[in-house]
Design an enzyme around this catalytic site. Structure first.
Site, short mmCIF file in Angstrom:
data_model
loop_
_atom_site.label_atom_id
_atom_site.label_comp_id
_atom_site.label_asym_id
_atom_site.label_seq_id
_atom_site.Cartn_x
_atom_site.Cartn_y
_atom_site.Cartn_z
N SER A 25 60.80 53.57 46.71
CA SER A 25 61.58 54.70 47.23
C SER A 25 61.52 54.78 48.76
O SER A 25 60.45 54.63 49.36
CB SER A 25 61.04 56.00 46.64
OG SER A 25 61.67 57.11 47.27
N LEU A 26 62.66 55.08 49.36
CA LEU A 26 62.72 55.28 50.81
C LEU A 26 62.35 56.71 51.20
O LEU A 26 62.17 57.01 52.38
CB LEU A 26 64.14 55.01 51.33
CG LEU A 26 64.70 53.60 51.14
CD1 LEU A 26 66.12 53.54 51.68
CD2 LEU A 26 63.82 52.59 51.87
N LYS A 76 65.28 63.55 36.22
CA LYS A 76 66.19 64.56 36.79
C LYS A 76 66.64 65.61 35.78
O LYS A 76 66.83 66.77 36.13
CB LYS A 76 67.41 63.88 37.42
CG LYS A 76 67.11 63.18 38.72
CD LYS A 76 68.38 62.61 39.33
CE LYS A 76 68.12 62.14 40.76
NZ LYS A 76 69.37 61.84 41.48
N ASP A 112 72.15 66.28 46.13
CA ASP A 112 72.95 65.06 46.33
C ASP A 112 74.38 65.37 46.79
O ASP A 112 74.90 64.72 47.69
CB ASP A 112 73.02 64.26 45.02
CG ASP A 112 71.74 63.50 44.74
OD1 ASP A 112 71.05 63.10 45.69
OD2 ASP A 112 71.43 63.30 43.55
N ALA A 138 81.89 58.63 37.12
CA ALA A 138 81.65 59.94 36.49
C ALA A 138 80.21 60.06 36.01
O ALA A 138 79.91 60.85 35.13
CB ALA A 138 82.62 60.13 35.32
N GLY A 139 79.31 59.28 36.61
CA GLY A 139 77.89 59.38 36.30
C GLY A 139 77.23 60.51 37.09
O GLY A 139 77.92 61.38 37.62
P1 ATR Z 1 74.43 57.29 38.58
O1 ATR Z 1 73.52 58.30 37.95
O2 ATR Z 1 73.79 56.47 39.67
O3 ATR Z 1 75.72 57.88 38.99
P2 ATR Z 1 75.38 56.32 36.03
O4 ATR Z 1 75.21 57.70 35.50
O5 ATR Z 1 74.85 55.19 35.23
O6 ATR Z 1 74.71 56.17 37.46
O7 ATR Z 1 76.94 56.11 36.31
C1 ATR Z 1 77.45 54.86 36.65
C2 ATR Z 1 78.95 54.98 36.90
O8 ATR Z 1 79.43 53.67 37.26
C3 ATR Z 1 79.76 55.41 35.70
O9 ATR Z 1 80.88 56.12 36.13
C4 ATR Z 1 80.18 54.07 35.09
O10 ATR Z 1 81.36 54.12 34.30
P3 ATR Z 1 81.30 54.55 32.74
O11 ATR Z 1 81.24 56.05 32.72
O12 ATR Z 1 82.57 54.02 32.18
O13 ATR Z 1 80.08 53.90 32.18
C5 ATR Z 1 80.47 53.29 36.34
N1 ATR Z 1 80.40 51.85 36.12
C6 ATR Z 1 79.28 51.09 35.96
N2 ATR Z 1 79.63 49.81 35.78
C7 ATR Z 1 81.00 49.74 35.82
C8 ATR Z 1 81.97 48.70 35.72
N3 ATR Z 1 81.60 47.43 35.53
N4 ATR Z 1 83.27 49.03 35.84
C9 ATR Z 1 83.65 50.31 36.04
N5 ATR Z 1 82.78 51.33 36.14
C10 ATR Z 1 81.48 51.06 36.03
#
Ligand code: ATR
Length: 279
Positions: A25-26, A76, A112, A138-139
């Site tokens: 972690s930074l 989280k 964030d 949308a993550g």
């Molecule tokens: P974080 O908490 O860092 O935001 P996350 O919750 O795992 O990480 O979310 C990752 C995001 O990247 C999601 O929107 C994911 O799309 P999906 O909801 O369809 O899973 C997107 N993502 C990851 N790999 C992808 C890919 N190869 N192409 C398109 N979207 C991708």
């Protein structure tokens, strides 16, 4: 090499970051750079806390008088139940990335999204109020950004995501101006955000069709490793401006430090430290 030039005493206050893994972690370096620049006798450490131990860690924060804690994976969401109260963004998102002490009460915050909005303002020179914004992803990170764009008055928040159901869930956080996007929305946005993991590390792919990018746009990638992603290169080639995720990382920490100390942190010192650690 570690800097031991300033002595720790019985007066020194402690904050940190808890997560697993956490040694990469930074956050401690960024927090400690701010404390040094602010002349505060505070320190930050990384606390390795295993999945399932969030509640026990909160008991420790409570009883040991720790002033604040950044929270990262995998805690989280799990940490929420152990806290006394959630600030509005954390309550809306159902996750906490920052614990702050208010007397004997521990309050959960999500910094964030606010950090992202600050970063777009400070580095990108853009006030998101009244702007058309496109968020790809949308993550967890995307959800925080959508919520913050709504709080800060964005005129249109379009969410583009591989999985439609997740896009709809993110849109629900963005209020009346949020909607599910199509690829046609990319060209209309003043601010284009990549909040997916596409482009991270050795991944040279783009999260959207670069032919839709144009001059006048600000393209903000939340990825900071590599410092320049394929999306950022495509944005610059199209005449747009591009920024990476370092300033989001720094400003989410700056928001946390402001909550913990009550003082405005030295964000320039924090940014310089983050960039030097990242090389
Ligand atoms: P974080 O908490 O860092 O935001 P996350 O919750 O795992 O990480 O979310 C990752 C995001 O990247 C999601 O929107 C994911 O799309 P999906 O909801 O369809 O899973 C997107 N993502 C990851 N790999 C992808 C890919 N190869 N192409 C398109 N979207 C991708």
């Amino acid at each position: 090499m570690a800097d031991h030039s300033v002595a720790v005493s019985g007066e020194t206050r402690l904050v940190g970051v808890m997560g697993w893994p956490v040694r990469h972690s930074l956050s401690p370096a960024i927090h400690n750079a701010a404390f040094a620049a602010m002349g505060l006798d505070w320190r930050s450490l990384a606390f390795p806390v295993r999945e399932g131990d969030a509640e026990a860690a909160v008991s420790g924060i409570r009883s040991m008088g720790i002033e604040g804690m950044s929270v990262t994976m995998p805690h989280k969401a799990a940490i929420v139940a152990a806290l006394d109260e959630l600030a509005p963004s954390a309550a809306a998102l159902g996750v906490v990335n920052c614990i702050a002490r208010d007397g004997d009460r521990l309050i959960g915050h999500s910094t964030d999204g606010a950090g992202f909005v600050h970063a777009v303002n400070a580095e990108g020179g853009m006030d998101v109020a009244g702007q058309r914004c496109l968020v790809v992803g949308a993550g967890g990170a995307a959800r925080a950004i959508v919520e913050a764009l709504a709080v800060h008055g964005a005129a249109d928040i379009a969410v583009l995501n591989r999985t439609a159901s997740k896009a709809e869930a993110a849109v629900a956080l963005g209020g009346a101006n949020a909607r599910v996007a199509t690829a046609d929305d990319i060209a209309d946005a003043a601010l284009v955000v990549n909040a997916t993991s596409v482009g991270m590390g050795d991944d040279d792919r783009l999260p959207l069709d670069p032919r839709s990018l144009r001059a006048g746009q600000l393209v903000a990638d939340i990825i900071y490793n590599p410092a320049e992603t394929a999306l950022m290169r495509a944005a610059v080639a199209a005449g747009a401006r591009a920024m990476n995720g370092v300033s989001m990382l720094v400003y989410q920490a700056a928001v946390a430090l402001k909550i913990w100390t009550g003082e405005e942190p030295d964000s320039a010192a924090m940014l310089a430290k983050a960039k030097s650690v990242l090389g």
